[in-house]
Design a protein around this motif. Sequence first.
Motif, PDB file in Angstrom:
ATOM      1  N   SER A   3      84.242  57.144  32.621  1.00  0.00           N
ATOM      2  CA  SER A   3      85.279  58.102  32.928  1.00  0.00           C
ATOM      3  C   SER A   3      85.621  59.081  32.666  1.00  0.00           C
ATOM      4  O   SER A   3      84.239  59.431  31.213  1.00  0.00           O
ATOM      5  N   ILE A   4      86.101  60.432  32.934  1.00  0.00           N
ATOM      6  CA  ILE A   4      86.536  61.880  33.052  1.00  0.00           C
ATOM      7  C   ILE A   4      87.366  62.214  32.667  1.00  0.00           C
ATOM      8  O   ILE A   4      88.436  62.235  33.719  1.00  0.00           O
ATOM      9  N   THR A   5      87.250  62.837  31.439  1.00  0.00           N
ATOM     10  CA  THR A   5      88.728  63.899  31.832  1.00  0.00           C
ATOM     11  C   THR A   5      88.521  65.506  31.091  1.00  0.00           C
ATOM     12  O   THR A   5      87.686  65.260  30.424  1.00  0.00           O
ATOM     13  N   ARG A   6      88.966  65.872  32.038  1.00  0.00           N
ATOM     14  CA  ARG A   6      88.698  67.207  31.477  1.00  0.00           C
ATOM     15  C   ARG A   6      90.466  67.565  30.751  1.00  0.00           C
ATOM     16  O   ARG A   6      91.115  67.625  30.342  1.00  0.00           O
ATOM     17  N   LEU A   7      89.363  68.964  29.729  1.00  0.00           N
ATOM     18  CA  LEU A   7      90.621  69.145  28.301  1.00  0.00           C
ATOM     19  C   LEU A   7      90.231  70.935  28.946  1.00  0.00           C
ATOM     20  O   LEU A   7      88.842  71.006  28.548  1.00  0.00           O
ATOM     21  N   THR A   8      91.754  71.315  28.520  1.00  0.00           N
ATOM     22  CA  THR A   8      91.643  72.897  28.853  1.00  0.00           C
ATOM     23  C   THR A   8      92.061  73.549  27.053  1.00  0.00           C
ATOM     24  O   THR A   8      92.432  71.813  26.446  1.00  0.00           O
ATOM     25  N   PRO A   9      91.900  74.520  27.141  1.00  0.00           N
ATOM     26  CA  PRO A   9      92.310  75.128  26.063  1.00  0.00           C
ATOM     27  C   PRO A   9      94.364  74.427  24.893  1.00  0.00           C
ATOM     28  O   PRO A   9      94.766  74.452  24.400  1.00  0.00           O
ATOM     29  N   ALA A  10      94.816  74.545  26.369  1.00  0.00           N
ATOM     30  CA  ALA A  10      96.036  73.488  26.409  1.00  0.00           C
ATOM     31  C   ALA A  10      96.322  72.611  25.371  1.00  0.00           C
ATOM     32  O   ALA A  10      96.898  71.801  25.415  1.00  0.00           O
ATOM     33  N   ASP A  11      95.290  71.602  25.638  1.00  0.00           N
ATOM     34  CA  ASP A  11      95.001  70.791  24.923  1.00  0.00           C
ATOM     35  C   ASP A  11      94.804  70.304  23.136  1.00  0.00           C
ATOM     36  O   ASP A  11      94.649  69.542  23.221  1.00  0.00           O
ATOM     37  N   HIS A  12      94.406  71.367  22.918  1.00  0.00           N
ATOM     38  CA  HIS A  12      93.185  71.647  21.725  1.00  0.00           C
ATOM     39  C   HIS A  12      94.609  71.573  20.765  1.00  0.00           C
ATOM     40  O   HIS A  12      96.170  71.435  20.932  1.00  0.00           O
ATOM     41  N   ARG A  13      94.505  71.401  19.755  1.00  0.00           N
ATOM     42  CA  ARG A  13      95.256  70.980  18.428  1.00  0.00           C
ATOM     43  C   ARG A  13      94.937  72.174  17.117  1.00  0.00           C
ATOM     44  O   ARG A  13      93.895  71.720  17.004  1.00  0.00           O
ATOM     45  N   ARG A  14      95.394  72.665  16.754  1.00  0.00           N
ATOM     46  CA  ARG A  14      95.166  73.026  15.668  1.00  0.00           C
ATOM     47  C   ARG A  14      95.733  72.295  14.252  1.00  0.00           C
ATOM     48  O   ARG A  14      97.430  72.560  13.986  1.00  0.00           O
ATOM     49  N   VAL A  15      95.030  72.619  13.498  1.00  0.00           N
ATOM     50  CA  VAL A  15      94.871  71.363  12.331  1.00  0.00           C
ATOM     51  C   VAL A  15      94.969  72.031  10.747  1.00  0.00           C
ATOM     52  O   VAL A  15      93.410  72.645  11.011  1.00  0.00           O
ATOM     53  N   PRO A  16      95.638  71.952   9.574  1.00  0.00           N
ATOM     54  CA  PRO A  16      95.515  72.891   8.793  1.00  0.00           C
ATOM     55  C   PRO A  16      94.035  71.780   8.566  1.00  0.00           C
ATOM     56  O   PRO A  16      93.848  70.805   7.957  1.00  0.00           O
ATOM     57  N   TRP A  17      93.296  72.746   7.356  1.00  0.00           N
ATOM     58  CA  TRP A  17      91.977  71.923   6.505  1.00  0.00           C
ATOM     59  C   TRP A  17      92.287  71.180   5.756  1.00  0.00           C
ATOM     60  O   TRP A  17      94.147  71.388   5.014  1.00  0.00           O
ATOM     61  N   LYS A  18      92.111  70.189   5.259  1.00  0.00           N
ATOM     62  CA  LYS A  18      92.283  68.835   4.549  1.00  0.00           C
ATOM     63  C   LYS A  18      92.431  69.803   2.750  1.00  0.00           C
ATOM     64  O   LYS A  18      93.604  69.446   1.792  1.00  0.00           O
ATOM     65  N   ASN A  19      91.787  70.258   2.588  1.00  0.00           N
ATOM     66  CA  ASN A  19      91.974  71.471   1.407  1.00  0.00           C
ATOM     67  C   ASN A  19      93.155  72.621   1.128  1.00  0.00           C
ATOM     68  O   ASN A  19      92.503  73.503   0.369  1.00  0.00           O
ATOM     69  N   GLY A  20      93.477  72.890   2.558  1.00  0.00           N
ATOM     70  CA  GLY A  20      94.444  74.238   2.210  1.00  0.00           C
ATOM     71  C   GLY A  20      93.916  75.623   2.913  1.00  0.00           C
ATOM     72  O   GLY A  20      94.526  76.658   2.886  1.00  0.00           O
ATOM     73  N   GLY A  21      92.536  75.585   2.877  1.00  0.00           N
ATOM     74  CA  GLY A  21      91.730  76.386   3.694  1.00  0.00           C
ATOM     75  C   GLY A  21      91.150  77.693   4.697  1.00  0.00           C
ATOM     76  O   GLY A  21      90.718  78.461   4.628  1.00  0.00           O
ATOM     77  N   GLY A  22      91.761  77.038   4.996  1.00  0.00           N
ATOM     78  CA  GLY A  22      91.698  77.220   6.891  1.00  0.00           C
ATOM     79  C   GLY A  22      92.854  76.324   7.755  1.00  0.00           C
ATOM     80  O   GLY A  22      93.258  75.579   7.072  1.00  0.00           O
ATOM     81  N   VAL A  23      91.966  76.744   9.087  1.00  0.00           N
ATOM     82  CA  VAL A  23      92.618  75.560  10.233  1.00  0.00           C
ATOM     83  C   VAL A  23      91.309  75.687  10.979  1.00  0.00           C
ATOM     84  O   VAL A  23      90.605  76.446  11.115  1.00  0.00           O
ATOM     85  N   THR A  24      91.879  73.997  11.633  1.00  0.00           N
ATOM     86  CA  THR A  24      90.488  73.495  12.584  1.00  0.00           C
ATOM     87  C   THR A  24      91.382  73.701  13.644  1.00  0.00           C
ATOM     88  O   THR A  24      92.143  73.231  13.721  1.00  0.00           O
ATOM     89  N   THR A  25      90.343  73.972  14.917  1.00  0.00           N
ATOM     90  CA  THR A  25      91.428  73.776  16.380  1.00  0.00           C
ATOM     91  C   THR A  25      90.401  72.121  16.592  1.00  0.00           C
ATOM     92  O   THR A  25      88.891  72.579  17.105  1.00  0.00           O
ATOM     93  N   GLU A  26      90.897  71.199  16.830  1.00  0.00           N
ATOM     94  CA  GLU A  26      90.160  70.164  17.388  1.00  0.00           C
ATOM     95  C   GLU A  26      90.272  70.226  19.049  1.00  0.00           C
ATOM     96  O   GLU A  26      91.295  70.456  19.718  1.00  0.00           O
ATOM     97  N   LEU A  27      89.468  69.977  19.197  1.00  0.00           N
ATOM     98  CA  LEU A  27      89.050  69.987  21.330  1.00  0.00           C
ATOM     99  C   LEU A  27      89.056  68.204  21.572  1.00  0.00           C
ATOM    100  O   LEU A  27      90.360  68.437  22.166  1.00  0.00           O
ATOM    101  N   ALA A  28      89.044  67.540  20.587  1.00  0.00           N
ATOM    102  CA  ALA A  28      89.160  65.827  20.942  1.00  0.00           C
ATOM    103  C   ALA A  28      88.994  64.993  20.196  1.00  0.00           C
ATOM    104  O   ALA A  28      88.056  65.672  19.203  1.00  0.00           O
ATOM    105  N   VAL A  29      89.732  64.245  19.479  1.00  0.00           N
ATOM    106  CA  VAL A  29      90.066  62.947  18.693  1.00  0.00           C
ATOM    107  C   VAL A  29      90.132  61.779  18.974  1.00  0.00           C
ATOM    108  O   VAL A  29      90.681  61.621  19.817  1.00  0.00           O
ATOM    109  N   GLU A  30      89.147  61.121  18.502  1.00  0.00           N
ATOM    110  CA  GLU A  30      89.927  58.851  18.624  1.00  0.00           C
ATOM    111  C   GLU A  30      90.850  58.932  17.759  1.00  0.00           C
ATOM    112  O   GLU A  30      89.411  58.200  16.377  1.00  0.00           O
TER     113      GLU A  30
END
Length: 195
Positions: A3-30
């Motif tokens: 199976s093939i799924t296209r992911l665009t920037p609109a599919d990304h999710r911004r998530v705070p770092w667990k330690n509060g020091g910044g933000v990460t952008t999730e491209l994909a997660v299971e």
Amino acid sequence: MPSITRLTPADHRRVPWKNGGGVTTELAVEPMPDGRFLWRVSIADVVEPGPFSAFPGYDRLIAVVEGDGMRLSVDGAPPVERRRLDPAFAFPGEAPVWCEPTAGPIRDVNLMLDRASATGALTPLTAPAGLRADGHRAIGEVVLVHALAGTLTVTADGGEVLSVPAGHSLLLRDAAVLVEVPAAAEGVCAEVRLR
């Protein structure tokens, strides 16, 4: 069945770092039923020295994709230096890690894998100046190809040819792929293999 799924920037999710020091952008997660994730591919901006968040039970692979580079001190060991598009550096998610950019802010790509369930690889993709790179062959239960610059070409094992423009990703399941990197293009390939 692949199976093939296209992911665009609109599919990304911004998530705070667990330690509060910044933000990460999730491209994909299971996600897994217990609230943890099986694997995650993300991009983080590191603007100043500081600690990494702890992820007990995970293996982490990290590669610098923008900026000069960084020094990582893992669990009190002497610092390890990684430059832009060097091979990924692997370390246990529960280890205390101190990160220091070497010359200004950097951006890195992370692959995190639940240690009990998966192994994998993270490969920066780049072509020598003015040349097309030899294709990178990837295989795994999950393969994520993300374009950082230019357009990557992905050929799935069935012969389907797909273009991946900068900022976009392809998420392939149960497929072997060939990733071609034209001159001036850059990307990363994350491969996940279940134990």
